[in-house]
Design a protein around this motif. Sequence first.
Motif, PDB file in Angstrom:
ATOM      1  N   PHE A 179       0.827  -1.205   0.000  1.00  0.00           N
ATOM      2  CA  PHE A 179       0.000   0.000   0.000  1.00  0.00           C
ATOM      3  C   PHE A 179       0.865   1.261   0.000  1.00  0.00           C
ATOM      4  O   PHE A 179       2.075   1.213   0.257  1.00  0.00           O
ATOM      5  CB  PHE A 179      -0.921   0.010   1.226  1.00  0.00           C
ATOM      6  N   ARG A 180       0.222   2.368  -0.281  1.00  0.00           N
ATOM      7  CA  ARG A 180       0.878   3.686  -0.239  1.00  0.00           C
ATOM      8  C   ARG A 180       0.395   4.403   1.011  1.00  0.00           C
ATOM      9  O   ARG A 180      -0.799   4.668   1.158  1.00  0.00           O
ATOM     10  CB  ARG A 180       0.522   4.493  -1.489  1.00  0.00           C
ATOM     11  N   LEU A 181       1.307   4.686   1.922  1.00  0.00           N
ATOM     12  CA  LEU A 181       0.974   5.308   3.201  1.00  0.00           C
ATOM     13  C   LEU A 181       1.042   6.821   3.098  1.00  0.00           C
ATOM     14  O   LEU A 181       2.019   7.379   2.578  1.00  0.00           O
ATOM     15  CB  LEU A 181       1.952   4.813   4.277  1.00  0.00           C
ATOM     16  N   GLY A 182      -0.013   7.479   3.588  1.00  0.00           N
ATOM     17  CA  GLY A 182      -0.043   8.933   3.605  1.00  0.00           C
ATOM     18  C   GLY A 182       0.038   9.456   5.029  1.00  0.00           C
ATOM     19  O   GLY A 182      -0.771   9.072   5.882  1.00  0.00           O
ATOM     20  N   LEU A 183       1.034  10.310   5.301  1.00  0.00           N
ATOM     21  CA  LEU A 183       1.248  10.875   6.635  1.00  0.00           C
ATOM     22  C   LEU A 183       1.223  12.396   6.555  1.00  0.00           C
ATOM     23  O   LEU A 183       2.212  13.026   6.185  1.00  0.00           O
ATOM     24  CB  LEU A 183       2.593  10.404   7.198  1.00  0.00           C
ATOM     25  N   HIS A 184       0.068  12.979   6.842  1.00  0.00           N
ATOM     26  CA  HIS A 184      -0.070  14.435   6.841  1.00  0.00           C
ATOM     27  C   HIS A 184       0.456  15.038   5.527  1.00  0.00           C
ATOM     28  O   HIS A 184       1.207  16.014   5.531  1.00  0.00           O
ATOM     29  CB  HIS A 184       0.667  15.040   8.033  1.00  0.00           C
ATOM     30  N   GLY A 185       0.073  14.422   4.410  1.00  0.00           N
ATOM     31  CA  GLY A 185       0.450  14.938   3.102  1.00  0.00           C
ATOM     32  C   GLY A 185       1.731  14.372   2.530  1.00  0.00           C
ATOM     33  O   GLY A 185       2.055  14.630   1.364  1.00  0.00           O
ATOM     34  N   ARG A 186       2.469  13.613   3.307  1.00  0.00           N
ATOM     35  CA  ARG A 186       3.686  12.977   2.807  1.00  0.00           C
ATOM     36  C   ARG A 186       3.367  11.504   2.526  1.00  0.00           C
ATOM     37  O   ARG A 186       2.604  10.875   3.267  1.00  0.00           O
ATOM     38  CB  ARG A 186       4.811  13.098   3.839  1.00  0.00           C
ATOM     39  N   HIS A 187       3.936  10.953   1.443  1.00  0.00           N
ATOM     40  CA  HIS A 187       3.564   9.604   1.016  1.00  0.00           C
ATOM     41  C   HIS A 187       4.792   8.716   0.834  1.00  0.00           C
ATOM     42  O   HIS A 187       5.873   9.192   0.466  1.00  0.00           O
ATOM     43  CB  HIS A 187       2.787   9.662  -0.308  1.00  0.00           C
ATOM     44  N   ILE A 188       4.591   7.403   1.117  1.00  0.00           N
ATOM     45  CA  ILE A 188       5.664   6.445   0.952  1.00  0.00           C
ATOM     46  C   ILE A 188       5.065   5.063   0.715  1.00  0.00           C
ATOM     47  O   ILE A 188       4.007   4.729   1.245  1.00  0.00           O
ATOM     48  CB  ILE A 188       6.587   6.436   2.199  1.00  0.00           C
ATOM     49  N   GLU A 189       5.724   4.263  -0.120  1.00  0.00           N
ATOM     50  CA  GLU A 189       5.264   2.914  -0.415  1.00  0.00           C
ATOM     51  C   GLU A 189       5.646   1.964   0.726  1.00  0.00           C
ATOM     52  O   GLU A 189       6.755   2.035   1.264  1.00  0.00           O
ATOM     53  CB  GLU A 189       5.878   2.406  -1.719  1.00  0.00           C
ATOM     54  N   CYS A 190       4.704   1.076   1.092  1.00  0.00           N
ATOM     55  CA  CYS A 190       4.916   0.157   2.215  1.00  0.00           C
ATOM     56  C   CYS A 190       4.414  -1.242   1.873  1.00  0.00           C
ATOM     57  O   CYS A 190       3.643  -1.421   0.913  1.00  0.00           O
ATOM     58  CB  CYS A 190       4.157   0.634   3.457  1.00  0.00           C
ATOM     59  N   ALA A 191       4.825  -2.193   2.694  1.00  0.00           N
ATOM     60  CA  ALA A 191       4.305  -3.553   2.600  1.00  0.00           C
ATOM     61  C   ALA A 191       4.213  -4.130   4.002  1.00  0.00           C
ATOM     62  O   ALA A 191       5.023  -3.806   4.880  1.00  0.00           O
ATOM     63  CB  ALA A 191       5.208  -4.421   1.730  1.00  0.00           C
ATOM     64  N   THR A 192       3.231  -4.973   4.219  1.00  0.00           N
ATOM     65  CA  THR A 192       3.071  -5.622   5.520  1.00  0.00           C
ATOM     66  C   THR A 192       2.702  -7.078   5.343  1.00  0.00           C
ATOM     67  O   THR A 192       2.043  -7.447   4.365  1.00  0.00           O
ATOM     68  CB  THR A 192       1.983  -4.918   6.364  1.00  0.00           C
ATOM     69  N   ARG A 193       3.105  -7.905   6.294  1.00  0.00           N
ATOM     70  CA  ARG A 193       2.724  -9.314   6.276  1.00  0.00           C
ATOM     71  C   ARG A 193       1.387  -9.538   6.982  1.00  0.00           C
ATOM     72  O   ARG A 193       0.836 -10.640   6.945  1.00  0.00           O
ATOM     73  CB  ARG A 193       3.796 -10.149   6.980  1.00  0.00           C
ATOM     74  N   LEU A 194       0.880  -8.518   7.653  1.00  0.00           N
ATOM     75  CA  LEU A 194      -0.385  -8.660   8.372  1.00  0.00           C
ATOM     76  C   LEU A 194      -1.542  -8.840   7.397  1.00  0.00           C
ATOM     77  O   LEU A 194      -1.543  -8.259   6.298  1.00  0.00           O
ATOM     78  CB  LEU A 194      -0.638  -7.446   9.266  1.00  0.00           C
ATOM     79  N   ILE A 195      -2.532  -9.618   7.817  1.00  0.00           N
ATOM     80  CA  ILE A 195      -3.659  -9.962   6.963  1.00  0.00           C
ATOM     81  C   ILE A 195      -4.889  -9.166   7.379  1.00  0.00           C
ATOM     82  O   ILE A 195      -5.193  -9.032   8.561  1.00  0.00           O
ATOM     83  CB  ILE A 195      -3.989 -11.470   7.077  1.00  0.00           C
ATOM     84  N   GLY A 196      -5.623  -8.646   6.395  1.00  0.00           N
ATOM     85  CA  GLY A 196      -6.918  -8.033   6.662  1.00  0.00           C
ATOM     86  C   GLY A 196      -6.896  -6.517   6.775  1.00  0.00           C
ATOM     87  O   GLY A 196      -5.921  -5.925   7.228  1.00  0.00           O
ATOM     88  N   ARG A 197      -8.014  -5.919   6.379  1.00  0.00           N
ATOM     89  CA  ARG A 197      -8.102  -4.463   6.412  1.00  0.00           C
ATOM     90  C   ARG A 197      -8.185  -3.914   7.828  1.00  0.00           C
ATOM     91  O   ARG A 197      -7.823  -2.754   8.068  1.00  0.00           O
ATOM     92  CB  ARG A 197      -9.292  -4.001   5.561  1.00  0.00           C
ATOM     93  N   HIS A 198      -8.677  -4.719   8.765  1.00  0.00           N
ATOM     94  CA  HIS A 198      -8.668  -4.253  10.153  1.00  0.00           C
ATOM     95  C   HIS A 198      -7.240  -4.066  10.645  1.00  0.00           C
ATOM     96  O   HIS A 198      -6.964  -3.177  11.460  1.00  0.00           O
ATOM     97  CB  HIS A 198      -9.428  -5.233  11.052  1.00  0.00           C
ATOM     98  N   ASN A 199      -6.308  -4.872  10.137  1.00  0.00           N
ATOM     99  CA  ASN A 199      -4.910  -4.687  10.509  1.00  0.00           C
ATOM    100  C   ASN A 199      -4.288  -3.485   9.818  1.00  0.00           C
ATOM    101  O   ASN A 199      -3.364  -2.866  10.357  1.00  0.00           O
ATOM    102  CB  ASN A 199      -4.109  -5.957  10.218  1.00  0.00           C
ATOM    103  N   LEU A 200      -4.785  -3.139   8.636  1.00  0.00           N
ATOM    104  CA  LEU A 200      -4.330  -1.898   7.999  1.00  0.00           C
ATOM    105  C   LEU A 200      -4.728  -0.702   8.859  1.00  0.00           C
ATOM    106  O   LEU A 200      -3.973   0.266   8.992  1.00  0.00           O
ATOM    107  CB  LEU A 200      -4.922  -1.773   6.599  1.00  0.00           C
TER     108      LEU A 200
END
Length: 483
Positions: free
Chosen positions: A264-285
């Motif tokens: 996913f692409r993480l947005g932090l107060h207008g700043r963005h960075i590409e990320c990946a996680t091993r966690l499963i499910g949108r609740h974990n996002l």
Amino acid sequence: MGCTNLCVIDAVENSSDVREGTLFAVIRGTRVDAHQYINEAYIRGAAGLLVDRPHPEIPLPQCVVPDVRSAFSRICESLSGNPTRLLNIAGVTGTNGKTTTAWLIRSLLEKSGRRTGLLGTVEYSDGQQSEPATLTTPDSRSLAQWFGRMVAAGTTHAAIELSSHALHQGRAAGVELGAAVVTNITQDHFDYHSTFEAYRSAKTRIVELVQPGGMVALNVDDPAGAWSVRNHVCESLSAVSYGLSTLADVSLQIRDESLSGTRFRLGLHGRHIECATRLIGRHNLSNILAASAVAFHFGLTPEEIAEGIETFHRVPGRMEQIDCGQPFDVFVDFAHTDDALQRCLNSLKSLTAGRVIVVFGAGGDRDRGKRPKLGKAAMLADVAVVTSDNPRTEDPAKIIDEILAGMQNDGTVTIVEQDRREAICKSLQMAAPGDCVLIAGKGHENEQVIGRERFSFDDRKIAREFLRERWQPLARPPERVSA
């Protein structure tokens, strides 16, 4: 009353812990009223009493306060040297997601080089040494002592889970938070709080612990909960929104998701960075976003946050994958509310090619109102195996009947197997290649409570044993470990 300067070496709420020079906090509990133990405390040598009304018949100095629990928490904090003033602490509350969010916060901070303690459902850690947890939030005295241990260990940050019970009881009233997270507010613990309004009110009290300049992270995907908490955020605090909506201060855009993880692409107060996680499910996002909001507030860069997310593996018993080489997926999760179960099942349904099979139950001597709701949530699965959780002193069959009352015949195959071990084995035996089995309700727990006895029982261990024996049925009774 009868006080000038009262010097004490310790403060306790259990009369059996009283010794010479101890202050005894006389707390009215939900099951036990400590007023009946005042005389015992006097005999044991208490130096004074912390009470909500005078006791002229007791020849001890007495400090009379309107709220004994809160005062006790502040006294414990003071006796430990006010350690929370020396730590950057993030408090996490909510119905679901507390544990994963707290673990993520610790992981992100530690990955960036900040020694971090943790107090929560699974374990207590001072940043160097850890112990299995006994309560989600420790009692006031233990809480202050753990924070003191953190300072002594050179720890600079901490993440703490704050249960609704602890917030309502003022157990953490002396704790000074730098950041707070409210993950969501749905039904749970009505056996204690009685109403949703009382439960929600307890959760919102976390804001009272945040110090001026601190931050409160609000989940915009839970608008009712976020709105009720936002109303308590004063001008000296900052309210930060997080959620899957791109309009939130901390948000993300999903690139790709599977049972192996999510990009996913993480947005932090207008700043963005590409990320990946091993966690499963949108609740974990959602949990990742909450932790990211805290980490950013504590000074981590987007790059540090992304690196921490990518290296984080799992929390014990939270969507924990059991892989013994079988041709289908197996997960064990702590989900024991209808909202949590629904989130897990929705995630697995969207990512599974075959059937989703769920094994679940409901705890005894707890909120009965959520049992039919759990049953209704389980209807999202293709096959629902209804079994026992921790029945405690209730009849397991009656608990199951109350779950079944919420299950309507909408195409889901429903199987009842009261013995939890057999229920787990049956679900694994019926799984075909491409299916997914979710064993829900107990997560990291390693015992089952039946009556007033505790038996060795771990969903993960049982699943592994079965899978390693190539799906041969297990029929061993639970091993009694204590009475």
